[in-house]
Design a protein around this motif. Structure first.
Motif, PDB file in Angstrom:
ATOM      1  N   LEU A   1      -4.055   4.687  13.996  1.00  0.00           N
ATOM      2  CA  LEU A   1      -2.888   3.902  13.579  1.00  0.00           C
ATOM      3  C   LEU A   1      -1.599   4.688  13.808  1.00  0.00           C
ATOM      4  CD1 LEU A   1      -4.223   2.339  10.241  1.00  0.00           C
ATOM      5  CD2 LEU A   1      -3.694   1.107  12.356  1.00  0.00           C
ATOM      6  N   ILE A   2      -1.611   5.967  13.494  1.00  0.00           N
ATOM      7  CA  ILE A   2      -0.432   6.808  13.708  1.00  0.00           C
ATOM      8  C   ILE A   2      -0.098   6.902  15.196  1.00  0.00           C
ATOM      9  CG2 ILE A   2       0.465   9.160  13.531  1.00  0.00           C
ATOM     10  CD1 ILE A   2      -1.169   9.467  10.951  1.00  0.00           C
ATOM     11  N   ALA A   3      -1.130   7.079  16.017  1.00  0.00           N
ATOM     12  CA  ALA A   3      -0.907   7.187  17.463  1.00  0.00           C
ATOM     13  C   ALA A   3      -0.343   5.886  18.027  1.00  0.00           C
ATOM     14  CB  ALA A   3      -2.221   7.543  18.161  1.00  0.00           C
ATOM     15  N   ALA A   4      -0.867   4.737  17.553  1.00  0.00           N
ATOM     16  CA  ALA A   4      -0.364   3.447  18.023  1.00  0.00           C
ATOM     17  C   ALA A   4       1.104   3.279  17.634  1.00  0.00           C
ATOM     18  CB  ALA A   4      -1.203   2.316  17.439  1.00  0.00           C
ATOM     19  N   HIS A   5       1.431   3.669  16.419  1.00  0.00           N
ATOM     20  CA  HIS A   5       2.810   3.571  15.953  1.00  0.00           C
ATOM     21  C   HIS A   5       3.723   4.492  16.767  1.00  0.00           C
ATOM     22  CE1 HIS A   5       6.239   4.585  13.270  1.00  0.00           C
ATOM     23  NE2 HIS A   5       6.177   3.314  12.950  1.00  0.00           N
ATOM     24  N   ASP A   6       3.261   5.684  17.052  1.00  0.00           N
ATOM     25  CA  ASP A   6       4.066   6.654  17.792  1.00  0.00           C
ATOM     26  C   ASP A   6       4.410   6.166  19.194  1.00  0.00           C
ATOM     27  OD1 ASP A   6       4.099   8.343  15.645  1.00  0.00           O
ATOM     28  OD2 ASP A   6       2.566   9.719  16.423  1.00  0.00           O
ATOM     29  N   ARG A   7       3.529   5.383  19.797  1.00  0.00           N
ATOM     30  CA  ARG A   7       3.818   4.898  21.154  1.00  0.00           C
ATOM     31  C   ARG A   7       4.588   3.578  21.141  1.00  0.00           C
ATOM     32  NH1 ARG A   7       1.131   0.614  22.465  1.00  0.00           N
ATOM     33  NH2 ARG A   7      -0.865   0.096  21.473  1.00  0.00           N
ATOM     34  N   GLY A   8       4.892   3.054  19.931  1.00  0.00           N
ATOM     35  CA  GLY A   8       5.764   1.883  19.845  1.00  0.00           C
ATOM     36  C   GLY A   8       5.132   0.609  19.352  1.00  0.00           C
ATOM     37  N   ALA A   9       3.853   0.605  19.014  1.00  0.00           N
ATOM     38  CA  ALA A   9       3.212  -0.614  18.506  1.00  0.00           C
ATOM     39  C   ALA A   9       3.681  -0.897  17.082  1.00  0.00           C
ATOM     40  CB  ALA A   9       1.696  -0.465  18.539  1.00  0.00           C
ATOM     41  N   ARG A  10       3.735  -2.176  16.732  1.00  0.00           N
ATOM     42  CA  ARG A  10       4.010  -2.548  15.343  1.00  0.00           C
ATOM     43  C   ARG A  10       2.691  -2.611  14.580  1.00  0.00           C
ATOM     44  NH1 ARG A  10       7.507  -7.930  15.889  1.00  0.00           N
ATOM     45  NH2 ARG A  10       6.343  -8.009  17.840  1.00  0.00           N
ATOM     46  N   LEU A  11       2.735  -2.187  13.323  1.00  0.00           N
ATOM     47  CA  LEU A  11       1.554  -2.214  12.469  1.00  0.00           C
ATOM     48  C   LEU A  11       1.825  -3.196  11.341  1.00  0.00           C
ATOM     49  CD1 LEU A  11       0.821   1.628  12.157  1.00  0.00           C
ATOM     50  CD2 LEU A  11       0.146   0.049  13.993  1.00  0.00           C
ATOM     51  N   ALA A  12       0.956  -4.192  11.193  1.00  0.00           N
ATOM     52  CA  ALA A  12       1.141  -5.233  10.174  1.00  0.00           C
ATOM     53  C   ALA A  12      -0.103  -5.312   9.301  1.00  0.00           C
ATOM     54  CB  ALA A  12       1.414  -6.589  10.836  1.00  0.00           C
ATOM     55  N   ALA A  13       0.079  -5.118   8.001  1.00  0.00           N
ATOM     56  CA  ALA A  13      -1.047  -5.123   7.069  1.00  0.00           C
ATOM     57  C   ALA A  13      -1.105  -6.439   6.321  1.00  0.00           C
ATOM     58  CB  ALA A  13      -0.916  -3.966   6.075  1.00  0.00           C
ATOM     59  N   ILE A  14      -2.313  -6.965   6.188  1.00  0.00           N
ATOM     60  CA  ILE A  14      -2.541  -8.169   5.398  1.00  0.00           C
ATOM     61  C   ILE A  14      -3.131  -7.755   4.054  1.00  0.00           C
ATOM     62  CG2 ILE A  14      -3.644 -10.439   5.311  1.00  0.00           C
ATOM     63  CD1 ILE A  14      -1.720 -10.055   7.689  1.00  0.00           C
ATOM     64  N   SER A  15      -2.482  -8.136   2.972  1.00  0.00           N
ATOM     65  CA  SER A  15      -2.998  -7.878   1.619  1.00  0.00           C
ATOM     66  C   SER A  15      -3.281  -6.385   1.395  1.00  0.00           C
ATOM     67  CB  SER A  15      -4.249  -8.734   1.374  1.00  0.00           C
ATOM     68  OG  SER A  15      -4.667  -8.664   0.034  1.00  0.00           O
ATOM     69  N   THR A  16      -4.537  -6.048   1.035  1.00  0.00           N
ATOM     70  CA  THR A  16      -4.868  -4.658   0.713  1.00  0.00           C
ATOM     71  C   THR A  16      -4.925  -3.758   1.936  1.00  0.00           C
ATOM     72  OG1 THR A  16      -7.220  -5.253   0.738  1.00  0.00           O
ATOM     73  CG2 THR A  16      -6.105  -5.243  -1.408  1.00  0.00           C
ATOM     74  N   GLY A  17      -4.743  -4.311   3.125  1.00  0.00           N
ATOM     75  CA  GLY A  17      -4.613  -3.474   4.314  1.00  0.00           C
ATOM     76  C   GLY A  17      -3.437  -2.521   4.199  1.00  0.00           C
ATOM     77  N   ALA A  18      -2.515  -2.815   3.251  1.00  0.00           N
ATOM     78  CA  ALA A  18      -1.367  -1.924   3.026  1.00  0.00           C
ATOM     79  C   ALA A  18      -1.819  -0.528   2.618  1.00  0.00           C
ATOM     80  CB  ALA A  18      -0.458  -2.516   1.952  1.00  0.00           C
ATOM     81  N   PHE A  19      -2.988  -0.412   1.970  1.00  0.00           N
ATOM     82  CA  PHE A  19      -3.483   0.902   1.576  1.00  0.00           C
ATOM     83  C   PHE A  19      -3.799   1.754   2.804  1.00  0.00           C
ATOM     84  CE2 PHE A  19      -3.839  -1.251  -2.393  1.00  0.00           C
ATOM     85  CZ  PHE A  19      -3.879  -0.287  -3.376  1.00  0.00           C
ATOM     86  N   ALA A  20      -4.338   1.132   3.845  1.00  0.00           N
ATOM     87  CA  ALA A  20      -4.632   1.865   5.075  1.00  0.00           C
ATOM     88  C   ALA A  20      -3.345   2.342   5.732  1.00  0.00           C
ATOM     89  CB  ALA A  20      -5.437   0.986   6.031  1.00  0.00           C
ATOM     90  N   LEU A  21      -2.318   1.474   5.752  1.00  0.00           N
ATOM     91  CA  LEU A  21      -1.039   1.892   6.318  1.00  0.00           C
ATOM     92  C   LEU A  21      -0.418   3.009   5.477  1.00  0.00           C
ATOM     93  CD1 LEU A  21       1.023  -1.158   7.633  1.00  0.00           C
ATOM     94  CD2 LEU A  21      -0.526   0.369   8.836  1.00  0.00           C
ATOM     95  N   ALA A  22      -0.531   2.896   4.164  1.00  0.00           N
ATOM     96  CA  ALA A  22       0.032   3.922   3.298  1.00  0.00           C
ATOM     97  C   ALA A  22      -0.653   5.267   3.523  1.00  0.00           C
ATOM     98  CB  ALA A  22      -0.098   3.507   1.836  1.00  0.00           C
ATOM     99  N   ALA A  23      -1.947   5.243   3.856  1.00  0.00           N
ATOM    100  CA  ALA A  23      -2.689   6.485   4.081  1.00  0.00           C
ATOM    101  C   ALA A  23      -2.170   7.236   5.299  1.00  0.00           C
ATOM    102  CB  ALA A  23      -4.177   6.186   4.242  1.00  0.00           C
ATOM    103  N   THR A  24      -1.499   6.536   6.209  1.00  0.00           N
ATOM    104  CA  THR A  24      -0.944   7.194   7.393  1.00  0.00           C
ATOM    105  C   THR A  24       0.348   7.951   7.081  1.00  0.00           C
ATOM    106  OG1 THR A  24       0.441   5.314   8.044  1.00  0.00           O
ATOM    107  CG2 THR A  24      -1.853   5.315   8.824  1.00  0.00           C
ATOM    108  N   GLY A  25       0.965   7.655   5.946  1.00  0.00           N
ATOM    109  CA  GLY A  25       2.258   8.236   5.620  1.00  0.00           C
ATOM    110  C   GLY A  25       3.425   7.473   6.218  1.00  0.00           C
ATOM    111  N   LEU A  26       3.140   6.440   7.003  1.00  0.00           N
ATOM    112  CA  LEU A  26       4.203   5.699   7.681  1.00  0.00           C
ATOM    113  C   LEU A  26       4.998   4.814   6.734  1.00  0.00           C
ATOM    114  CD1 LEU A  26       2.232   4.704  10.912  1.00  0.00           C
ATOM    115  CD2 LEU A  26       4.057   6.413  10.723  1.00  0.00           C
ATOM    116  N   LEU A  27       4.459   4.569   5.539  1.00  0.00           N
ATOM    117  CA  LEU A  27       5.183   3.757   4.555  1.00  0.00           C
ATOM    118  C   LEU A  27       5.988   4.609   3.577  1.00  0.00           C
ATOM    119  CD1 LEU A  27       2.550   0.988   3.614  1.00  0.00           C
ATOM    120  CD2 LEU A  27       4.445   0.846   5.244  1.00  0.00           C
ATOM    121  N   ASP A  28       5.877   5.918   3.666  1.00  0.00           N
ATOM    122  CA  ASP A  28       6.597   6.791   2.744  1.00  0.00           C
ATOM    123  C   ASP A  28       8.102   6.543   2.845  1.00  0.00           C
ATOM    124  OD1 ASP A  28       4.170   7.825   2.085  1.00  0.00           O
ATOM    125  OD2 ASP A  28       4.522   9.820   2.935  1.00  0.00           O
TER     126      ASP A  28
END
Length: 278
Positions: free
Chosen positions: A53-80
């Protein structure tokens, strides 16, 4: 669909899913949707998923979480340091597990540009329609909404879907006083009146009430009045003005003001959402 390991995956709902691709798919995806999953507050996703997920974000992809998928995004540190949301049942858990994330408990979705989050599963549709509006225009998003038989844009936030807005108490010291107040919401209720019922000074009552519930006595009373108003809007045909009197808010304008502030919608919109014609 992609995952840490391609092939059949057993879902928590009893259904099996066939995952076509491994995490290498994140190397070319323009938008990566992270679905909700069970028990997100117990452990972080596999490190390989976090890294992808971090690598995808770094190359420019958007990351969209549905419901509790936000926990996975938060684990990347990208939501800090950014706003985010998740299902109302898990907002407090997300705050506790990832304190650097600015969790918004009320909204249906949050768009922070390269990272997006939504509340419950149905709010995922709101988020997807929002993405379509931004990428392809209103006509495309309205067309998709009609195909889905969904509202092109829902007003209000997810606070209106929480069963009760009054916070659960952490202790029972003033349980009798709260119960007494719940049966008298239509009457004048002040800090002095509540403290007198609890047989303590207003200062002591206020301090210990906050310790027990996490909110001030008058905030608690207001939320209890709004909860009663919600119940009357759902189950009765009484007008907004009548309900305002019933719950101790005096006027319809006063009820509308606090209803909008706490639930993010109006009494009339709430009634249309949660009642149906016979």
């Amino acid at each position: 669909m992609c995952g840490a390991t391609p092939g059949p995956v057993a879902g928590g709902d009893g259904l099996a899913y066939y995952v076509d691709h491994g995490l290498d798919a994140l190397a070319w995806a323009d938008i990566v949707f992270v679905p909700g999953y069970r028990f997100p507050d117990r452990e972080d996703p596999p490190q390989a998923v976090v890294d992808a997920l971090i690598a995808a974000h770094d190359r420019g992809a958007r990351l969209a979480a549905i419901s509790t998928g936000a926990f996975a995004l938060a684990a990347t540190g990208l939501l800090d340091g950014r706003r985010a949301t998740t299902h109302w049942h898990y907002t407090r858990a997300l705050m506790a597990r990832h304190p650097l994330v600015r969790v918004d408990e009320n909204v249906l979705f949050v768009d922070e540009g390269s990272v997006l989050t939504s509340a419950g599963a149905a709010s995922g549709i709101d988020l997807c329609l929002h993405i379509l509006r931004g990428d392809l225009g209103v006509a495309a998003s309205n067309h998709a909404a009609r195909r889905l038989v969904a509202a092109p844009y829902r007003s209000g936030g997810q606070a209106q879907y929480v069963p009760r807005s009054v916070p659960e108490p952490l202790g029972e010291r003033f349980a009798a006083t709260r119960e007494w107040a719940l049966h008298r919401l239509g009457d004048p209720l002040t800090l002095d009146i509540l403290a007198r019922q609890a047989e303590v000074s207003p200062r002591t009552f206020s301090r210990r009430f906050v310790e027990e519930t996490g909110c001030t006595p008058m905030q608690w009373v207001m939320r209890a009045r709004i909860d009663l108003a919600r119940e009357l809007l759902e189950r009765s045909q009484r007008s907004v003005e009548q309900i305002a009197t019933d719950v101790g808010l005096g006027t319809g304008a006063n009820l509308r003001l606090h209803f909008q502030r706490i639930l993010g919608t109006t009494p009339s919109e709430y009634r249309r959402t949660f009642t149906r014609g016979e």
